[in-house]
Design a protein around this motif. Structure first.
Motif, mmCIF file in Angstrom:
data_model
loop_
_atom_site.group_PDB
_atom_site.id
_atom_site.type_symbol
_atom_site.label_atom_id
_atom_site.label_comp_id
_atom_site.label_asym_id
_atom_site.label_seq_id
_atom_site.Cartn_x
_atom_site.Cartn_y
_atom_site.Cartn_z
ATOM 1 N N LEU A 1 0.830 -1.203 0.000
ATOM 2 C CA LEU A 1 0.000 0.000 0.000
ATOM 3 C C LEU A 1 0.867 1.256 0.000
ATOM 4 O O LEU A 1 0.577 2.226 -0.711
ATOM 5 N N GLN A 2 1.936 1.230 0.769
ATOM 6 C CA GLN A 2 2.856 2.361 0.795
ATOM 7 C C GLN A 2 3.540 2.522 -0.570
ATOM 8 O O GLN A 2 3.674 3.634 -1.082
ATOM 9 N N THR B 1 1.034 11.951 -1.009
ATOM 10 C CA THR B 1 1.379 11.933 0.409
ATOM 11 C C THR B 1 0.251 11.159 1.104
ATOM 12 O O THR B 1 -0.807 10.909 0.501
ATOM 13 N N GLN B 2 0.455 10.837 2.366
ATOM 14 C CA GLN B 2 -0.629 10.187 3.107
ATOM 15 C C GLN B 2 -1.851 11.104 3.157
ATOM 16 O O GLN B 2 -2.989 10.643 3.036
ATOM 17 N N ARG C 1 -7.431 12.357 1.528
ATOM 18 C CA ARG C 1 -8.432 13.251 0.913
ATOM 19 C C ARG C 1 -9.148 12.565 -0.237
ATOM 20 O O ARG C 1 -10.366 12.641 -0.353
ATOM 21 N N ARG C 2 -8.389 11.880 -1.097
ATOM 22 C CA ARG C 2 -8.990 11.210 -2.260
ATOM 23 C C ARG C 2 -9.959 10.104 -1.843
ATOM 24 O O ARG C 2 -10.922 9.825 -2.550
ATOM 25 N N GLN D 1 -4.586 9.381 9.481
ATOM 26 C CA GLN D 1 -4.201 8.380 10.470
ATOM 27 C C GLN D 1 -4.576 6.971 10.001
ATOM 28 O O GLN D 1 -3.847 6.019 10.271
ATOM 29 N N ALA D 2 -5.696 6.849 9.296
ATOM 30 C CA ALA D 2 -6.095 5.534 8.766
ATOM 31 C C ALA D 2 -5.057 5.044 7.753
ATOM 32 O O ALA D 2 -4.643 3.885 7.790
ATOM 33 N N VAL D 3 -4.608 5.938 6.883
ATOM 34 C CA VAL D 3 -3.579 5.579 5.897
ATOM 35 C C VAL D 3 -2.305 5.152 6.627
ATOM 36 O O VAL D 3 -1.690 4.146 6.277
#
Length: 158
Positions: free
Chosen positions: A10-11, A20-21, A26-27, A33-35
């Motif tokens: 995922l990263q 960015t995280q 946002r998308r 924090q979830a990301v």
């Protein structure tokens, strides 16, 4: 299902799309924090979010949960010495210094020197001293994760 590999994948997907995280959050209409939790292996996205991620990156949910590893690239940790230094550094970026040092505990002096050369900012000796002894299973698991990440990061996979 290996949550460590999923988190690294995922990263990898996020970084390969230059998000960015915060951008990704946002998308997907979720918190940053979830990301972060997904990328540290603390949590796995729920099904609705997995569907959004798969659409965003153009991969299947199955690709995310069971990343397509290319076993023919390298099959053994010691083979990281065959990867170009710039590419190796990029593939190893998602791993923290402690994880890298743990993997190197079972590696040859040549492999240790290579990593020390491409990551001069890491105090390998200091971390080794702080960690002390580590179970061989832990070393082998970290080496397998690194081999998997390198195979995920193979040319043509970006």
């Amino acid at each position: 299902m290996n949550t460590n590999i999923i988190s690294k994948y995922l990263q990898f997907l996020r970084k390969s799309h230059n998000y960015t995280q915060e951008d990704l959050a946002r998308r997907l209409d979720i918190s940053r924090q979830a990301v972060s939790k997904w990328e540290t292996g603390t949590a796995v996205p729920d099904l609705d979010v997995l569907l959004k991620i798969s659409k965003l990156y153009g991969v299947t949910i199955n690709d995310i949960l069971e990343p397509g590893i290319m076993p023919q690239r390298i099959t053994d940790f010691e083979e990281i010495t065959t990867i170009a230094e710039k590419e190796l550094k990029e593939a190893l970026q998602p791993f923290d210094a402690v994880s890298l040092v743990i993997a190197l505990m079972g590696a040859s002096p040549e492999t240790n020197r290579l990593c020390e050369r491409i990551f001069p900012e890491i105090d390998f000796e200091g971390i080794r001293n702080r960690i002390g002894r580590t179970k061989i299973e832990t070393v082998e698991d970290m080496q397998k994760q690194i081999v998997s990440m390198i195979n995920l990061h193979a040319p043509g996979q970006d």
